[in-house]
Design a protein around this motif. Structure first.
Motif, PDB file in Angstrom:
ATOM      1  N   TYR A 224       0.909  -1.425  -0.049  1.00  0.00           N
ATOM      2  CA  TYR A 224      -0.114  -0.111  -0.010  1.00  0.00           C
ATOM      3  C   TYR A 224       0.823   1.443   0.076  1.00  0.00           C
ATOM      4  O   TYR A 224       0.187   2.543   0.000  1.00  0.00           O
ATOM      5  CB  TYR A 224      -0.813   0.155   1.239  1.00  0.00           C
TER       6      TYR A 224
ATOM      7  N   SER B  27       0.043   4.380  -1.874  1.00  0.00           N
ATOM      8  CA  SER B  27      -1.267   5.266  -1.404  1.00  0.00           C
ATOM      9  C   SER B  27      -0.819   6.266  -0.413  1.00  0.00           C
ATOM     10  O   SER B  27      -1.710   7.127  -0.233  1.00  0.00           O
ATOM     11  CB  SER B  27      -2.199   4.266  -0.905  1.00  0.00           C
TER      12      SER B  27
ATOM     13  N   LYS C  34      -5.114   1.888   3.417  1.00  0.00           N
ATOM     14  CA  LYS C  34      -5.744   3.253   3.704  1.00  0.00           C
ATOM     15  C   LYS C  34      -7.320   3.058   3.352  1.00  0.00           C
ATOM     16  O   LYS C  34      -7.722   2.610   2.530  1.00  0.00           O
ATOM     17  CB  LYS C  34      -5.268   4.508   2.994  1.00  0.00           C
TER      18      LYS C  34
ATOM     19  N   ILE D  73      -7.994   5.694  -0.652  1.00  0.00           N
ATOM     20  CA  ILE D  73      -6.863   5.431  -1.659  1.00  0.00           C
ATOM     21  C   ILE D  73      -7.204   6.280  -2.940  1.00  0.00           C
ATOM     22  O   ILE D  73      -8.149   6.121  -3.630  1.00  0.00           O
ATOM     23  CB  ILE D  73      -6.701   4.176  -1.870  1.00  0.00           C
ATOM     24  N   SER D  74      -6.228   7.495  -2.903  1.00  0.00           N
ATOM     25  CA  SER D  74      -6.396   8.205  -4.133  1.00  0.00           C
ATOM     26  C   SER D  74      -4.990   8.226  -4.807  1.00  0.00           C
ATOM     27  O   SER D  74      -3.999   8.347  -4.197  1.00  0.00           O
ATOM     28  CB  SER D  74      -6.646   9.605  -3.684  1.00  0.00           C
ATOM     29  N   ARG D  75      -5.100   8.068  -6.131  1.00  0.00           N
ATOM     30  CA  ARG D  75      -3.877   8.207  -6.908  1.00  0.00           C
ATOM     31  C   ARG D  75      -3.525   9.574  -7.817  1.00  0.00           C
ATOM     32  O   ARG D  75      -2.552   9.659  -8.302  1.00  0.00           O
ATOM     33  CB  ARG D  75      -3.978   6.919  -8.161  1.00  0.00           C
TER      34      ARG D  75
END
Length: 179
Positions: A50, A53, A172, A175-177
């Motif tokens: 992760y 993230s 998380k 989660i945002s990219r």
């Protein structure tokens, strides 16, 4: 992707058998909570499933150097990221996975800056000691001063990283990219 056996071997190489009881269950969160080595923590973050993230938290860690950098006439992290993002978006404009590639490149850049800017901070701290007249005169005292200054800086960064990311081995909630 996390290779748990390899990660466990690296932890054992770094810490000896101190964490054997948790490594049998591949519980790297205990190592994260007790580690005072910021470089090793960044290594763990990079290998966490992760880790990517946690880009905003990694940026926050690197931003902690902004005040001294800006005072020295250098650009802030946000200025560097904005410029690099524009360059990357142009470079990958025709790619179908443009957003992901830009995101990955920015993560790598910020991860690298965490290392580079720590070295700069250490050099600035030594420079301040020299100009402030508190830098030791003898060679052995200078070595000890360098070691203690680096240790203090790295432990402070490790604690800040741990405060920002309590457990990089847990997903998380959001989660945002996007960067």
């Amino acid at each position: 992707m996390l290779d748990q056996d390899r990660m466990a071997d690296e932890v054992r190489n770094h810490f000896g058998d101190r964490f054997d009881h948790v490594l049998k269950q591949y519980d790297f969160s205990v190592v994260w909570k007790e580690c005072l080595d910021r470089d090793f923590m960044l290594w763990m973050l990079r290998r966490s499933p992760y880790g990517r993230s946690y880009y905003p938290e990694l940026c926050h860690l690197v931003r902690s150097f902004d005040q001294d950098r800006i005072a020295s006439g250098l650009e802030s992290l946000d200025e560097i990221v904005a410029c690099q993002k524009a360059i990357l978006e142009e470079r990958f404009a025709k790619e179908t996975d443009r957003d992901e590639r830009v995101s990955d490149e920015l993560w790598e850049m910020v991860w690298d800056l965490a290392h580079f800017w720590t070295g700069e901070a250490l050099r600035r701290s030594i420079g301040k000691a020299i100009w402030g007249g508190i830098y030791p005169a003898s060679a052995s005292d200078r070595v000890a001063y360098h070691v203690s200054t680096r240790k203090f800086l790295m432990e402070a960064q490790a604690n800040r990283l741990r405060d920002l990311i309590p457990n990089p081995f847990a997903a998380k909630v959001n989660i945002s990219r996007t960067h």
